[in-house]
Design a protein around this motif. Structure first.
Motif, PDB file in Angstrom:
ATOM      1  N   THR A 155       0.839  -1.198   0.000  1.00  0.00           N
ATOM      2  CA  THR A 155       0.000   0.000   0.000  1.00  0.00           C
ATOM      3  C   THR A 155       0.874   1.247   0.000  1.00  0.00           C
ATOM      4  OG1 THR A 155      -1.969   1.050   0.960  1.00  0.00           O
ATOM      5  CG2 THR A 155      -0.290   0.299   2.505  1.00  0.00           C
ATOM      6  N   GLY A 156       0.274   2.383  -0.286  1.00  0.00           N
ATOM      7  CA  GLY A 156       1.022   3.633  -0.227  1.00  0.00           C
ATOM      8  C   GLY A 156       0.579   4.721  -1.188  1.00  0.00           C
ATOM      9  N   GLU A 157      -0.102   4.401  -2.286  1.00  0.00           N
ATOM     10  CA  GLU A 157      -0.406   5.458  -3.253  1.00  0.00           C
ATOM     11  C   GLU A 157      -1.331   6.511  -2.656  1.00  0.00           C
ATOM     12  OE1 GLU A 157      -2.238   2.704  -6.181  1.00  0.00           O
ATOM     13  OE2 GLU A 157      -3.861   4.155  -6.315  1.00  0.00           O
ATOM     14  N   GLN A 158      -2.089   6.138  -1.602  1.00  0.00           N
ATOM     15  CA  GLN A 158      -2.897   7.139  -0.914  1.00  0.00           C
ATOM     16  C   GLN A 158      -2.454   7.299   0.542  1.00  0.00           C
ATOM     17  OE1 GLN A 158      -7.077   7.298  -1.743  1.00  0.00           O
ATOM     18  NE2 GLN A 158      -6.791   6.839  -3.893  1.00  0.00           N
ATOM     19  N   CYS A 159      -1.232   6.896   0.821  1.00  0.00           N
ATOM     20  CA  CYS A 159      -0.655   7.110   2.156  1.00  0.00           C
ATOM     21  C   CYS A 159      -0.069   8.518   2.148  1.00  0.00           C
ATOM     22  CB  CYS A 159       0.411   6.068   2.429  1.00  0.00           C
ATOM     23  SG  CYS A 159       1.097   6.186   4.077  1.00  0.00           S
ATOM     24  N   HIS A 160      -0.635   9.401   2.981  1.00  0.00           N
ATOM     25  CA  HIS A 160      -0.430  10.816   2.741  1.00  0.00           C
ATOM     26  C   HIS A 160       0.810  11.437   3.374  1.00  0.00           C
ATOM     27  CE1 HIS A 160      -3.116  10.618   6.349  1.00  0.00           C
ATOM     28  NE2 HIS A 160      -2.274  11.509   6.790  1.00  0.00           N
ATOM     29  N   GLN A 171       4.712   1.395  -1.225  1.00  0.00           N
ATOM     30  CA  GLN A 171       4.423   2.001  -2.526  1.00  0.00           C
ATOM     31  C   GLN A 171       4.382   3.526  -2.426  1.00  0.00           C
ATOM     32  OE1 GLN A 171       0.783  -0.427  -3.279  1.00  0.00           O
ATOM     33  NE2 GLN A 171       1.986  -1.292  -4.946  1.00  0.00           N
ATOM     34  N   ILE A 172       5.563   4.125  -2.491  1.00  0.00           N
ATOM     35  CA  ILE A 172       5.621   5.578  -2.445  1.00  0.00           C
ATOM     36  C   ILE A 172       4.985   6.189  -3.698  1.00  0.00           C
ATOM     37  CG2 ILE A 172       7.643   5.771  -0.955  1.00  0.00           C
ATOM     38  CD1 ILE A 172       9.318   6.113  -3.559  1.00  0.00           C
ATOM     39  N   ASP A 173       4.555   7.428  -3.577  1.00  0.00           N
ATOM     40  CA  ASP A 173       3.957   8.143  -4.701  1.00  0.00           C
ATOM     41  C   ASP A 173       4.622   9.517  -4.805  1.00  0.00           C
ATOM     42  OD1 ASP A 173       0.969   8.237  -6.332  1.00  0.00           O
ATOM     43  OD2 ASP A 173       1.966  10.126  -5.918  1.00  0.00           O
ATOM     44  N   SER A 174       5.079   9.851  -5.984  1.00  0.00           N
ATOM     45  CA  SER A 174       5.870  11.071  -6.170  1.00  0.00           C
ATOM     46  C   SER A 174       5.026  12.334  -6.044  1.00  0.00           C
ATOM     47  CB  SER A 174       6.533  11.060  -7.552  1.00  0.00           C
ATOM     48  OG  SER A 174       5.556  10.880  -8.573  1.00  0.00           O
ATOM     49  N   CYS A 175       3.712  12.210  -6.132  1.00  0.00           N
ATOM     50  CA  CYS A 175       2.840  13.388  -6.108  1.00  0.00           C
ATOM     51  C   CYS A 175       1.892  13.421  -4.919  1.00  0.00           C
ATOM     52  CB  CYS A 175       2.026  13.445  -7.398  1.00  0.00           C
ATOM     53  SG  CYS A 175       3.028  13.781  -8.839  1.00  0.00           S
ATOM     54  N   ARG A 176       1.852  12.360  -4.119  1.00  0.00           N
ATOM     55  CA  ARG A 176       0.987  12.323  -2.925  1.00  0.00           C
ATOM     56  C   ARG A 176       1.798  12.806  -1.720  1.00  0.00           C
ATOM     57  NH1 ARG A 176      -4.387  11.656  -1.965  1.00  0.00           N
ATOM     58  NH2 ARG A 176      -4.440  10.168  -3.675  1.00  0.00           N
ATOM     59  N   VAL A 226      10.791  -1.246  -1.443  1.00  0.00           N
ATOM     60  CA  VAL A 226       9.998  -0.150  -1.987  1.00  0.00           C
ATOM     61  C   VAL A 226       9.668  -0.458  -3.453  1.00  0.00           C
ATOM     62  CG1 VAL A 226       9.978   2.309  -2.551  1.00  0.00           C
ATOM     63  CG2 VAL A 226      11.064   1.517  -0.433  1.00  0.00           C
ATOM     64  N   CYS A 227       8.379  -0.473  -3.768  1.00  0.00           N
ATOM     65  CA  CYS A 227       7.911  -0.715  -5.143  1.00  0.00           C
ATOM     66  C   CYS A 227       6.941   0.407  -5.500  1.00  0.00           C
ATOM     67  CB  CYS A 227       7.192  -2.063  -5.241  1.00  0.00           C
ATOM     68  SG  CYS A 227       8.209  -3.475  -4.799  1.00  0.00           S
ATOM     69  N   PRO A 228       7.443   1.506  -6.048  1.00  0.00           N
ATOM     70  CA  PRO A 228       6.624   2.718  -6.163  1.00  0.00           C
ATOM     71  C   PRO A 228       5.355   2.565  -6.986  1.00  0.00           C
ATOM     72  CG  PRO A 228       8.915   3.228  -6.576  1.00  0.00           C
ATOM     73  CD  PRO A 228       8.808   1.729  -6.535  1.00  0.00           C
ATOM     74  N   HIS A 229       4.365   3.370  -6.595  1.00  0.00           N
ATOM     75  CA  HIS A 229       3.174   3.570  -7.410  1.00  0.00           C
ATOM     76  C   HIS A 229       3.552   4.447  -8.596  1.00  0.00           C
ATOM     77  CE1 HIS A 229      -0.594   6.042  -8.291  1.00  0.00           C
ATOM     78  NE2 HIS A 229      -0.895   4.826  -8.674  1.00  0.00           N
ATOM     79  N   ALA A 230       3.071   4.076  -9.782  1.00  0.00           N
ATOM     80  CA  ALA A 230       3.267   4.943 -10.952  1.00  0.00           C
ATOM     81  C   ALA A 230       2.075   4.762 -11.875  1.00  0.00           C
ATOM     82  CB  ALA A 230       4.583   4.637 -11.641  1.00  0.00           C
ATOM     83  N   GLY A 231       2.175   5.351 -13.055  1.00  0.00           N
ATOM     84  CA  GLY A 231       1.036   5.321 -13.971  1.00  0.00           C
ATOM     85  C   GLY A 231       0.412   6.696 -14.029  1.00  0.00           C
ATOM     86  N   GLY A 232      -0.918   6.728 -14.049  1.00  0.00           N
ATOM     87  CA  GLY A 232      -1.611   8.013 -14.122  1.00  0.00           C
ATOM     88  C   GLY A 232      -1.053   8.816 -15.278  1.00  0.00           C
ATOM     89  N   VAL A 233      -0.786  10.084 -15.022  1.00  0.00           N
ATOM     90  CA  VAL A 233      -0.055  10.861 -16.009  1.00  0.00           C
ATOM     91  C   VAL A 233       1.191  11.433 -15.349  1.00  0.00           C
ATOM     92  CG1 VAL A 233      -1.686  12.791 -15.614  1.00  0.00           C
ATOM     93  CG2 VAL A 233      -0.113  12.868 -17.553  1.00  0.00           C
ATOM     94  N   GLY A 234       2.346  11.063 -15.882  1.00  0.00           N
ATOM     95  CA  GLY A 234       3.610  11.616 -15.421  1.00  0.00           C
ATOM     96  C   GLY A 234       4.224  10.959 -14.198  1.00  0.00           C
ATOM     97  N   LEU A 235       3.491  10.079 -13.524  1.00  0.00           N
ATOM     98  CA  LEU A 235       4.049   9.486 -12.300  1.00  0.00           C
ATOM     99  C   LEU A 235       5.271   8.620 -12.612  1.00  0.00           C
ATOM    100  CD1 LEU A 235       0.791   8.483 -10.363  1.00  0.00           C
ATOM    101  CD2 LEU A 235       2.201  10.524 -10.078  1.00  0.00           C
ATOM    102  N   CYS A 236       5.259   7.919 -13.749  1.00  0.00           N
ATOM    103  CA  CYS A 236       6.419   7.114 -14.128  1.00  0.00           C
ATOM    104  C   CYS A 236       7.635   8.013 -14.348  1.00  0.00           C
ATOM    105  CB  CYS A 236       6.138   6.340 -15.421  1.00  0.00           C
ATOM    106  SG  CYS A 236       4.756   5.187 -15.290  1.00  0.00           S
ATOM    107  N   GLU A 237       7.413   9.157 -14.992  1.00  0.00           N
ATOM    108  CA  GLU A 237       8.506  10.085 -15.279  1.00  0.00           C
ATOM    109  C   GLU A 237       9.198  10.524 -13.991  1.00  0.00           C
ATOM    110  OE1 GLU A 237       5.884   9.833 -17.206  1.00  0.00           O
ATOM    111  OE2 GLU A 237       6.916   9.609 -19.130  1.00  0.00           O
TER     112      GLU A 237
END
Lengths: 420, 420
Positions: free
Chosen positions: A283-288, A306-311, A332-343
Motif C-alpha cells: 500500500t502507499g499510493e494514498q498514504c499521505h 508504494q511511495i507516490d511522487s505526487c501524494r 519499496v515498489c513505487p506507485h506509478a502510472g496516471g499521467v507523469g508518475l512514471c517520469e
C-alpha cells in the motif's frame, strides 16, 4: 547564479481517459487522468516544471491551493531554498493559518507536492546535471548517517548496472477492471512478447469475475512469472482476508490496497492473516505522509512500500520514507502510472537502489503505458526495465502544445467533448 | 413536503482574530477564525445553513471544494437524502474522481462537513423540531444495535437533567499562548467568579514559560479545580514525554495533541509513559476520520476523544465515533471554540449523554467565548454549563449582516484592514 523565483503559474490539465476505461478500478470507475501543472519562472529565464496527479473533477481545487502556496515561494532565491530545504519544506507545510487545512494531507499536500516538484526540477536544471535526486545525495552525503558511508563504495557499480540494464518494472496496463476478457488476453499476449514478466490485475468488484480474470491471466503468464492483485481499498478488514484467500490459488505476490488507506492496524491484521498463504500486503499510493508510513512499518502492516511522487511532499518526504523502509528492511515498489508518475518516480527508485537499498530483491516499479507522449523527456522502457533518464531535471516538463490542448475546460480537446 | 434542493451557495467569511492574539497556540500563532459558509435553498423557500471552520488563509480553497461538491447536491430531495443518509454520505465522499483528493481528509472532507452540516440544519428545520441529532436518533432508533435499547429507558430522565442543569463545560479562553501573564490572571479571576471550574492552558513553545504559566494558573484555581494542557502537536514523541513530565507537578488531567495528529502509535507510547503520572492523552480536533479514531481507540492511544463538528463528516461521522468511544469506554470531550464550533458540538454532546454514554464522568465540552454574537441562535452558557438549544435546526445560521461585513476580501471589515 542566484535564480530568484519571480512567478509561479498553475494550470488545470485533464486527459479524457475515462472514455476508454483506462485506469478503471473498483473504487475509481471513470478517472480522467489530470494534473495541476506548475511552472516556476526565475529572473534569469530558467524555468522549473512540476505537477501533482489527480483524477479529473476537483483538479481546480488543487489549482486553487497551489495559488495559495505560490505566495510563499515567489521572491525566494533557489540557493536559499536548497541550502535550507527543511526550512523551506516547513514554510510550505506549517503556515500558521493554512496548516489547519491538512496538516500535510489531502488537497493542500498534493499542492505542496506540485510546487516542490517544480522546485526540484528547477534545481536540477540550474545545476545542469542528470538525476535530480542523485545530485541531492551527492551534495548532502555528509549529512546522511553512517549507513550511507558503507553504501558509498557500491555507488559506482550500482550506477553502472542501472545504466546498462535499467530498473525492473511491472505492468498494470493489461488488466484494468473495465477491460473485457478479450482485450485483457490481447494486451497480455503483447506484453509477454515485449518481455514483461510481472503483471498486476485489478480486483475487488465481483469475486467470480476476479477468479475468472486471475485464472485467465495466470494461465497466460505461466507459473514462473509474477502476478499481483489490487483492490483499491474496496474491502473492510474481514472481507479482505476472505476475498484474497479465495484468490490464493493464483499465487499473487501481493494484495494491494485491501482496505482504507488510513487503516494501519487493519492492514496489520490482513498482513498477519495472509502471511501463511505467502501473500504480502502492499500500500502507499494514498498514504499521505511520512508519519503514516512510519506507523505502517512499525506495525508490520505492509510488506511492500508504494511511495507516490505526487501524494507525498515531493522528493523531500519520499527520501524520508525510503530511508525508513531501509531501516525496516521492507522493499519499496513505487506507485506509478496516471499521467507523469512514471517520469517522476524513476528518479526516486534509482536513488533507492544506488544509494539506499543496494538490492533488487522483491523490488520493481509500476509502469503504465499511457500519456508519456505529452512529456518532453518521457520515460524509456527497454525489456521491461526503466532506463535511467538522460536529460537534466526531474522529468516533469510537459509539451506546451499538450498542455494547451488539454487545459480544462477551455482547451480544444475539452471544448470538443463538452460540445458533443 | 418534498423540499427539493435548488441551490447551494458558499462564502468565505473571516474574522480578524489574529489582531488580538485570540486563539494563538504553539503551532497556530496568528489564526483568523473563519468559515466556508454554506446556504442551501429549497423550492419551498426553507433554507439550511452550514459551515466548516478554518483559520483564515486558504478558506478560498475550501470554498472551491464546496462548489465542486454542490453539483452532487443540487436537484436532490431532502426526503431522499435522509431516507438513505449513508448512500448520500458515500455519494459525497466516494465520487470516482474526487475521492483521490482525500479520501475523506483535508480540504475535501472539510467541504463535505460544511455541506452536510447544512443538510442536517435543513432537515431539523423541515421537521420543525429542536435538537437535530436527537431527531435523527428518534427516527432511526430501530437501526441502532441492542445497546441503544437498554439506553432507551434512561432517555427521559437524562433529558430532564440536561434541560435543568445543562452539560458541563471547560474554558480555553483564559490562557492562549499569546496572552500576557497579567491578562491571564485577570481572565482567570473573572472566570472563577462566573463559576468556571475547569481550565485549559496552551503550552509547548517554551518550557520555562509553561512552568511559570501552569504554576500561576494552578495557584489561582486551587488544587480541586481541573487543569488541562494543550501542545497543539508541537513535539515529537520522546520530547512530549519529557516535557509533560516536567509539568506533572501541576496535575494536569490531560495533555492535548502532544504530537502529530496522524501518529497513532506515537500517542500510544505517550499514553503508556504518562499513565503512571496520572496524565491522560487527549486528541481529535485534527483527527480526520472515523478510521483514524477507530485505531486511536484500538491502540489505547488516547484517554479522551475530542470530536470536531467540522473536521469529521458532520453528524453522520461523529455519531460513528461516539458509538465507538462508548464501546471502548473512553469519554468524549469535544473540541470547540473557533467560530461556531460551540454552537454545533453542543448537539453532539447532548446526544452522547442522553442516548449513548449516559455518564458525565470525566466528560466536559470545550468552551471559548468568542464570536457567538454572529449567530442567530448562539449557545447559552449558565454556570459553566451548556444549556440545551431551544431553536429548531443545527444552530449553524449566522447573522446575514455579520456574513456580509466579514466576507473576504470584499466585506467592510476586511476592506478597512487591507487599506490600513
Amino acid at each position: 547564479m542566484s535564480h530568484k523565483i519571480i512567478n509561479v503559474t498553475v494550470r488545470d490539465v485533464r486527459f479524457p481517459t475515462s472514455l476508454e476505461q483506462h485506469g478503471s478500478d473498483a473504487m475509481h470507475t471513470d478517472p480522467d487522468y489530470s494534473t495541476a501543472y506548475v511552472v516556476i519562472d526565475t529572473d534569469c529565464g530558467l524555468k522549473g516544471f512540476g505537477f501533482t496527479f489527480t483524477l479529473g473533477k476537483g483538479t481546480e481545487i488543487v489549482v486553487c491551493a497551489v495559488e495559495a502556496l505560490a505566495g510563499l515561494v515567489v521572491g525566494k532565491f533557489l540557493q536559499d531554498i536548497v541550502s535550507d530545504f527543511r526550512g523551506f519544506y516547513r514554510l510550505l507545510t506549517s503556515d500558521g493559518q493554512m496548516r489547519w487545512l491538512g496538516p500535510e494531507k489531502g488537497v493542500i499536500h498534493l499542492a505542496t507536492a506540485a510546487v516542490l516538484n517544480a522546485v526540484w526540477d528547477l534545481w536540477a536544471r540550474a545545476e545542469g546535471k542528470v538525476g535530480t535526486v542523485l545530485r541531492y545525495y551527492e551534495k548532502n552525503k555528509i549529512s546522511f548517517t553512517s549507513m550511507t558511508h558503507e553504501l558509498l563504495s557500491s555507488f559506482s557499480c550500482s550506477q553502472d548496472l542501472m545504466l546498462k540494464e535499467g530498473y525492473p518494472a511491472y505492468t498494470t496496463s493489461c488488466a484494468w477492471l473495465g477491460y473485457s476478457d478479450q482485450l485483457l488476453k490481447q494486451l497480455c499476449t503483447d506484453a509477454l512478447k515485449s518481455g514483461w514478466t510481472k503483471f498486476k490485475v485489478k480486483v475487488g468488484a465481483d469475486l467470480e469475475d476476479d477468479i475468472r480474470r486471475c485464472r485467465l491471466i495466470r494461465q497466460m503468464i505461466g507459473p514462473s512469472n509474477t502476478l499481483m492483485i489490487d483492490a483499491n481499498q474496496r474491502w473492510d478488514v474481514a472481507e479482505a482476508i476472505s476475498w484474497v484467500s479465495s484468490l490464493a490459488e493464483f499465487k499473487p505476490l501481493w494484495i494491494e490496497e485491501p482496505t482504507s488507506p488510513d487503516d494501519i492496524l487493519g492492514h496489520a491484521a490482513i498482513s498477519k492473516a495472509l502471511a501463511p498463504l505467502g501473500i504480502g500486503v502492499a500500500t502507499g499510493e494514498q498514504c499521505h505522509s511520512r508519519v503514516m508510513f512510519k506507523q505502517f512499518l512499525q506495525a508490520s502492516a505492509l510488506q511492500f512500500v508504494q511511495i507516490d511522487s505526487c501524494r507525498l511532499g515531493s522528493v523531500n518526504e519520499n527520501l524520508a520514507v525510503l530511508l525508513m523502509a531501509h531501516k525496516f528492511q521492507v522493499p519499496v515498489c513505487p506507485h506509478a502510472g496516471g499521467v507523469g508518475l512514471c517520469e517522476l518516480v524513476q528518479h526516486l527508485i534509482l536513488f533507492d537502489y544506488i544509494c539506499v537499498s543496494g538490492s533488487l530483491s522483491n523490488r520493481m516499479c509500476e509502469y503504465v503505458d499511457h500519456l508519456h507522449e505529452h512529456f518532453t523527456s518521457p520515460v524509456v522502457i527497454h525489456n521491461a526495465h526503466y532506463m535511467p533518464p538522460k536529460e537534466p531535471g526531474y522529468s516533469c516538463e510537459m509539451l506546451e502544445s499538450s498542455v494547451q490542448r488539454h487545459q480544462y475546460p477551455d482547451g480544444d480537446v475539452w471544448k470538443m467533448i463538452i460540445n458533443k
